[in-house]
Scaffold this motif. Structure first.
Motif, PDB file in Angstrom:
ATOM      1  N   TYR A  31       0.697  -1.320   0.116  1.00 18.37           N
ATOM      2  CA  TYR A  31      -0.012   0.160   0.020  1.00 18.37           C
ATOM      3  C   TYR A  31       0.863   0.997  -0.118  1.00 18.37           C
ATOM      4  N   LEU A  32       1.815   1.329   0.988  1.00 13.19           N
ATOM      5  CA  LEU A  32       2.726   2.379   0.908  1.00 13.19           C
ATOM      6  C   LEU A  32       3.495   2.540  -0.242  1.00 13.19           C
ATOM      7  N   ALA A  33       3.822   1.355  -1.006  1.00 12.53           N
ATOM      8  CA  ALA A  33       4.864   1.684  -2.171  1.00 12.53           C
ATOM      9  C   ALA A  33       3.837   2.304  -3.102  1.00 12.53           C
ATOM     10  N   TRP A  34       2.637   1.915  -3.364  1.00 12.84           N
ATOM     11  CA  TRP A  34       1.736   2.573  -4.254  1.00 12.84           C
ATOM     12  C   TRP A  34       1.552   4.152  -4.069  1.00 12.84           C
ATOM     13  N   ILE A  35       1.593   4.332  -2.485  1.00  7.07           N
ATOM     14  CA  ILE A  35       1.439   5.911  -2.354  1.00  7.07           C
ATOM     15  C   ILE A  35       2.810   6.532  -2.785  1.00  7.07           C
ATOM     16  N   ARG A  36       3.939   5.989  -2.324  1.00  7.04           N
ATOM     17  CA  ARG A  36       5.140   6.552  -3.108  1.00  7.04           C
ATOM     18  C   ARG A  36       5.153   6.781  -4.449  1.00  7.04           C
ATOM     19  N   THR A  37       4.426   5.815  -5.163  1.00  6.70           N
ATOM     20  CA  THR A  37       4.329   6.011  -6.710  1.00  6.70           C
ATOM     21  C   THR A  37       3.593   7.018  -6.991  1.00  6.70           C
ATOM     22  N   SER A  38       2.487   7.445  -6.201  1.00  9.90           N
ATOM     23  CA  SER A  38       1.583   8.370  -6.606  1.00  9.90           C
ATOM     24  C   SER A  38       2.272   9.735  -6.330  1.00  9.90           C
ATOM     25  N   LEU A  39       2.943   9.890  -5.523  1.00 12.77           N
ATOM     26  CA  LEU A  39       3.609  10.997  -5.097  1.00 12.77           C
ATOM     27  C   LEU A  39       4.796  11.324  -6.466  1.00 12.77           C
ATOM     28  N   ALA A  40       5.402  10.171  -6.819  1.00 16.86           N
ATOM     29  CA  ALA A  40       6.450  10.445  -7.756  1.00 16.86           C
ATOM     30  C   ALA A  40       5.814  10.829  -9.067  1.00 16.86           C
ATOM     31  N   PHE A  41       4.535  10.305  -9.352  1.00 26.31           N
ATOM     32  CA  PHE A  41       3.697  10.718 -10.664  1.00 26.31           C
ATOM     33  C   PHE A  41       3.308  12.278 -10.505  1.00 26.31           C
ATOM     34  N   LEU A  42       2.878  12.646  -9.314  1.00 25.52           N
ATOM     35  CA  LEU A  42       2.643  14.090  -9.046  1.00 25.52           C
ATOM     36  C   LEU A  42       3.846  14.979  -9.050  1.00 25.52           C
ATOM     37  N   ALA A  43       4.827  14.643  -8.531  1.00 28.35           N
ATOM     38  CA  ALA A  43       6.018  15.450  -8.659  1.00 28.35           C
ATOM     39  C   ALA A  43       6.531  15.656  -9.914  1.00 28.35           C
ATOM     40  N   GLY A  44       6.661  14.458 -10.760  1.00 27.01           N
ATOM     41  CA  GLY A  44       6.995  14.480 -12.190  1.00 27.01           C
ATOM     42  C   GLY A  44       6.201  15.266 -13.110  1.00 27.01           C
ATOM     43  N   GLY A  45       5.008  15.201 -12.885  1.00 22.56           N
ATOM     44  CA  GLY A  45       4.052  16.087 -13.609  1.00 22.56           C
ATOM     45  C   GLY A  45       4.283  17.508 -13.319  1.00 22.56           C
ATOM     46  N   VAL A  46       4.462  17.890 -12.165  1.00 18.93           N
ATOM     47  CA  VAL A  46       4.671  19.151 -11.789  1.00 18.93           C
ATOM     48  C   VAL A  46       5.789  19.707 -12.082  1.00 18.93           C
ATOM     49  N   ALA A  47       7.019  18.884 -12.024  1.00 17.16           N
ATOM     50  CA  ALA A  47       8.246  18.972 -12.517  1.00 17.16           C
ATOM     51  C   ALA A  47       8.531  19.384 -13.958  1.00 17.16           C
ATOM     52  N   LEU A  48       7.614  18.519 -14.865  1.00 13.83           N
ATOM     53  CA  LEU A  48       7.582  18.806 -16.322  1.00 13.83           C
ATOM     54  C   LEU A  48       7.163  20.040 -16.680  1.00 13.83           C
ATOM     55  N   GLU A  49       6.258  20.597 -16.024  1.00 10.34           N
ATOM     56  CA  GLU A  49       5.657  22.042 -16.409  1.00 10.34           C
ATOM     57  C   GLU A  49       6.519  23.205 -15.690  1.00 10.34           C
ATOM     58  N   ALA A  50       6.932  22.946 -14.405  1.00  9.82           N
ATOM     59  CA  ALA A  50       7.599  24.139 -13.531  1.00  9.82           C
ATOM     60  C   ALA A  50       8.913  24.133 -13.927  1.00  9.82           C
ATOM     61  N   LEU A  51       9.595  23.084 -14.429  1.00  9.62           N
ATOM     62  CA  LEU A  51      11.001  23.510 -14.894  1.00  9.62           C
ATOM     63  C   LEU A  51      11.105  24.161 -16.195  1.00  9.62           C
ATOM     64  N   GLY A  52      10.182  24.280 -17.090  1.00 10.99           N
ATOM     65  CA  GLY A  52      10.021  24.795 -18.234  1.00 10.99           C
ATOM     66  C   GLY A  52      11.339  24.400 -19.259  1.00 10.99           C
ATOM     67  N   LEU A  53      11.409  22.735 -19.134  1.00  7.27           N
ATOM     68  CA  LEU A  53      12.342  22.243 -19.949  1.00  7.27           C
ATOM     69  C   LEU A  53      11.992  22.654 -21.624  1.00  7.27           C
TER      70      LEU A  53
END
Length: 122
Positions: A31-53
């Protein structure tokens, strides 16, 4: 030992008997591994937009949105998966498969393609 009626969620704990604690703890770690995966997805999505690559903006936005949606849906998989597995353990039944594992894997593949296209067409 706690009374079964006071444990939550009752939809899980009112069934069957207590399984070996090692199995319940392993289920909780999953369960906690799925939660960590969720946080990684959210961070990745925000980072793609926020970093302005320097990616094509349309591909970058699509990849970001997909990652954020996956990050929102993954806790649903975590909760449902935990409950289904715990109930199966308590009833001594075969363990269920993860409901959203294939769609989430597909999202990761699509995001990879979108980012690759974003690099090519930047």
């Amino acid at each position: 030992m706690s009374d079964r009626r006071t444990r939550r969620p009752s939809s899980v704990y009112r069934h069957g008997t207590e399984p070996d604690p090692r199995f319940s703890l392993a289920n909780e770690r999953t369960y906690l591994a799925w939660i960590r995966t969720s946080l990684a997805f959210l961070a990745g999505g925000v980072a793609l937009e926020a970093l302005g690559l320097s990616l094509h903006p349309g591909f970058r936005l699509a990849a970001s949105v997909l990652l954020i949606v996956a990050g929102i849906l993954t806790p649903l998989q975590a909760w449902i998966g935990w409950a289904r597995t715990e109930r199966a353990l308590r009833l001594d039944r075969p363990l269920p498969s993860a409901l959203l594992s294939v769609p989430i894997a597909a999202v990761v593949m699509i995001v990879g393609v979108l980012v690759s296209l974003g690099i090519l067409f930047a």
